[in-house]
Write an enzyme that holds these catalytic residues in place. Structure first.
Site, PDB file in Angstrom:
ATOM      1  N   PRO A  87       0.759  -1.256   0.302  1.00 32.39           N
ATOM      2  CA  PRO A  87      -0.010   0.081   0.009  1.00 32.39           C
ATOM      3  C   PRO A  87       0.576   1.224   0.321  1.00 32.39           C
ATOM      4  CG  PRO A  87      -0.454  -1.666   1.652  1.00 32.39           C
ATOM      5  CD  PRO A  87       1.002  -1.768   1.249  1.00 32.39           C
ATOM      6  N   GLU A  88       1.096   1.875  -0.698  1.00 27.47           N
ATOM      7  CA  GLU A  88       1.246   3.402  -1.089  1.00 27.47           C
ATOM      8  C   GLU A  88       0.354   4.571  -0.693  1.00 27.47           C
ATOM      9  OE1 GLU A  88       3.136   3.874  -4.790  1.00 27.47           O
ATOM     10  OE2 GLU A  88       2.924   1.345  -5.294  1.00 27.47           O
TER      11      GLU A  88
END
Length: 268
Positions: free
Chosen positions: A2-3
């Site tokens: 996840p960014e």
């Protein structure tokens, strides 16, 4: 992993729990606690004052000044369930019971993420770089960051000590949007290219947030639902497919130890 857009999507999703009090904290696997500067029981009967994001971290700021920080690692999820919902899924490590009838569930199959019980989140994040969606991140700042650097621009964008929140997916997409090859030495970018890259980074991250993140396998938002930005990717994960601009087959190359996707014709 996840960014920024995925973590921001979760933050926005669970934001309506601001003001709720923590009634119970279940730490089912103590190994996910990366640091504990205070007893978690100090959070009981305390209200969530704010829910923030810094880079790829979520921060639950409590009314008593303490902080609970969450990082999702490679496969983590942080989502809401109504109190009393079945919690028999695998890899659930922490459950936070709120007085509004909601449970916040931290689930992580690969356990690369974790939670931190921290007093001062400002000090905790002092090593992180600039937020790419902030006003502070402009072409002048990026020019200053990359000046004289021989490292590949893709590698520089992934350096969380310089710019916080960008990961593999959004770096590839931003570089494609800006027409810059990911293996270019960072210091070789012209002023015009720097300006274009800053604009591309902001646009791609904002598009990712609008699409509620990218889900290939693990990512879910705060409602435990998939994002849709994977449907709009131009280059990431599309090795040997036609470039959406010129039709030439896209390239995949290891850059700084990370798999990178680009068009050798459209990106210079």
């Amino acid at each position: 992993m996840p960014e920024l857009p995925e973590v921001e999507t979760i933050r926005q999703t669970i934001k309506n729990n601001q003001g709720a009090r923590m009634e119970k904290i279940e730490i089912l696997h103590p190994g996910v606690v990366r640091a504990q500067e205070y007893d978690p029981d100090c959070l009981l009967n305390c209200a969530i004052q704010d829910i923030l994001r810094r880079g790829k971290y979520l921060v639950l700021v409590m009314a008593n000044g303490l902080n609970l920080i969450v990082h999702l690692g490679m496969s983590g999820r942080f989502y809401m369930l109504p109190e009393g919902s079945p919690l028999d899924q695998p890899h659930i490590h922490t459950i936070i019971h709120l007085d509004n009838g909601i449970c916040l569930v931290y689930q992580d199959a690969r356990r690369f993420g974790g939670i931190w019980f921290i007093r001062d989140h400002t000090s905790f994040f002092k090593h992180l770089g600039v937020e790419p969606l902030s006003e502070a991140f402009d072409s002048a700042l990026l020019a200053q960051i990359i000046k004289g650097r021989k490292v590949a621009i893709k590698t520089l964008l992934l350096n969380q000590n310089l710019i916080a929140g960008i990961g593999n997916i959004y770096a590839d997409e931003a570089l494609f949007a800006a027409g810059i090859r990911p293996n270019r030495p960072a210091g070789s970018l012209t002023d015009q290219e720097i300006e274009g890259l800053v604009a591309a980074i902001k646009k791609v991250l904002e598009m990712g947030i609008a699409a509620r993140g990218t889900t290939f396998r693990d990512f879910r938002d705060g409602h435990n639902k998939s994002g849709s930005f994977q449907d709009y990717l131009n280059v990431y994960g599309r090795f040997n497919e036609p470039c959406p601009r010129c039709g030439q087959l896209l390239v995949r190359e290891r850059i700084g130890g990370r798999s990178s996707h680009y068009c050798s014709h459209c990106q210079n």
